[in-house]
Design an enzyme around this catalytic site. Structure first.
Site, PDB file in Angstrom:
ATOM      1  N   TYR A 228       0.722  -1.223  -0.087  1.00 47.37           N
ATOM      2  CA  TYR A 228      -0.129   0.173   0.122  1.00 47.37           C
ATOM      3  C   TYR A 228       0.908   1.303  -0.073  1.00 47.37           C
ATOM      4  O   TYR A 228       0.286   2.385  -0.002  1.00 47.37           O
ATOM      5  CB  TYR A 228      -0.897   0.094   1.173  1.00 47.37           C
ATOM      6  CG  TYR A 228      -2.189  -0.595   0.808  1.00 47.37           C
ATOM      7  CD1 TYR A 228      -3.180   0.099   0.044  1.00 47.37           C
ATOM      8  CD2 TYR A 228      -2.555  -1.910   1.299  1.00 47.37           C
ATOM      9  CE1 TYR A 228      -4.526  -0.655  -0.352  1.00 47.37           C
ATOM     10  CE2 TYR A 228      -3.680  -2.487   0.890  1.00 47.37           C
ATOM     11  CZ  TYR A 228      -4.713  -1.699   0.064  1.00 47.37           C
ATOM     12  OH  TYR A 228      -5.815  -2.406  -0.264  1.00 47.37           O
TER      13      TYR A 228
ATOM     14  N   GLU B 269      -2.682 -30.116  11.885  1.00 42.79           N
ATOM     15  CA  GLU B 269      -2.768 -29.588  10.370  1.00 42.79           C
ATOM     16  C   GLU B 269      -3.736 -28.334  10.536  1.00 42.79           C
ATOM     17  O   GLU B 269      -3.614 -27.175  10.240  1.00 42.79           O
ATOM     18  CB  GLU B 269      -3.158 -30.456   9.517  1.00 42.79           C
ATOM     19  CG  GLU B 269      -3.636 -29.860   8.257  1.00 42.79           C
ATOM     20  CD  GLU B 269      -4.148 -30.999   7.212  1.00 42.79           C
ATOM     21  OE1 GLU B 269      -4.662 -30.708   6.168  1.00 42.79           O
ATOM     22  OE2 GLU B 269      -4.139 -32.038   7.707  1.00 42.79           O
TER      23      GLU B 269
ATOM     24  N   ASP C  67      -4.835 -34.817   8.467  1.00 36.37           N
ATOM     25  CA  ASP C  67      -5.800 -35.380   7.644  1.00 36.37           C
ATOM     26  C   ASP C  67      -5.252 -36.742   6.838  1.00 36.37           C
ATOM     27  O   ASP C  67      -3.980 -36.487   6.548  1.00 36.37           O
ATOM     28  CB  ASP C  67      -6.495 -34.740   6.660  1.00 36.37           C
ATOM     29  CG  ASP C  67      -7.284 -33.700   7.207  1.00 36.37           C
ATOM     30  OD1 ASP C  67      -7.805 -33.868   8.290  1.00 36.37           O
ATOM     31  OD2 ASP C  67      -7.502 -32.541   6.388  1.00 36.37           O
TER      32      ASP C  67
END
Length: 286
Positions: free
Chosen positions: A29, A115, A167
């Site tokens: 910015y 995770e 997972d």
């Protein structure tokens, strides 16, 4: 691109000289018309770090907070004492400026790397770190640089083993590979970002049958999943660990995957009261 590089180096020189930190968004910015997209300024920033031969954190430009840590860990952050057992239910946001962390202390026996934040929140709310003395840490999926750097530093300074809870799918293992061997985008800085010797605690493909996970909680692997699984089998960090190869073989033969949350089929606190305690007491990690 030369103009963008010149501008980025000028801004980096300014913040380093002043001894302050800014975010990548702040940097963007400062000159939106020149940078046009944040991806452009981010890419040039990484190029600058690579050219200078230093981690991006040394340029004092950081990403916004993403990772979380809770449990048996104490440290000073820019001189302020932090006790991660007293930072609310979900703990402390991992600060992007790792260089301001000093005096790291702990009575934990291991670090549990989770995770996803949903599973992390369950463990944090149940104060799992009191049941098993540990440090809980998550990068909320794909980890940012600060989380990877923080894990490496804490594990190395405290000499603690790191156990991963991801997972049971190729993406969980791919995320684990980023912690262990780094990402291609940040390959120039892998020495300060990687924790090579992480053990795979769960959720492993063999656990689906070992814990009789109901069929409705198992998901069929897509062709993309299968392709990624076959690709992972060729990765050096997997080939170096034959038990991991066997687990991936089980996944690819069964063509089934499951998320950590699938264990909630047995009860919302099954993970903290049965699954993880059973795995930890048996030393069931690979």
């Amino acid at each position: 691109k030369t103009a963008i590089m010149t501008r980025v180096l000028s801004l980096v020189h300014e913040v380093v000289t002043k001894g302050i930190h800014v975010t990548k968004r702040d940097l963007f910015y400062t000159d939106v018309k020149l940078f046009k997209r944040q991806e452009d300024s981010d890419g040039v920033l990484d190029d600058a770090a690579c050219t200078l031969g230093c981690p991006r954190s040394c340029l004092n430009v950081v990403a916004a907070d993403k990772g979380l840590v809770v449990g048996r860990l104490r440290f000073d952050e820019d001189g302020d004492p932090i006790d991660c057992t007293r930072m609310g239910v979900t703990g402390k946001a991992i600060p992007p400026y790792i260089d301001k962390i000093t005096n790291i202390q702990s009575d934990a026996e291991f670090i549990l790397l989770v995770e996803k934040d949903a599973a992390y929140n369950r463990l944090a709310e149940d104060r799992f770190y009191n049941q098993f003395p540990c440090i809980l840490l998550t990068g909320k999926g794909q980890p940012d640089v600060a989380t990877r750097m923080f894990l490496r530093r804490v594990a190395a300074e405290l000499k603690l083993p790191v156990l991963a809870f991801v997972d049971s799918d190729p993406y969980g293992l791919k995320i684990l590979s980023v912690y262990m061997s780094g990402s291609k985008a940040m390959s120039y800085d892998s020495a300060s970002l990687t924790t090579p010797d992480i053990k795979w605690l769960g959720l492993r493909p063999s656990d689906l049958d070992a814990f009789d996970l109901p069929d409705q909680c198992r998901l069929p692997m897509t062709q993309k999943d299968i392709d990624m699984g076959n690709q992972l089998l060729k990765e050096a960090f997997v080939q170096a660990r034959q038990p991991w190869v066997k687990e991936l073989d089980i996944m690819l033969r069964s063509k089934q995957k499951a998320e950590i949350q699938a264990l909630s089929a047995f009860g919302f606190q099954f993970v903290t009261q049965v699954y993880l305690p059973s795995k930890l007491r048996q030393g069931d990690w690979i």
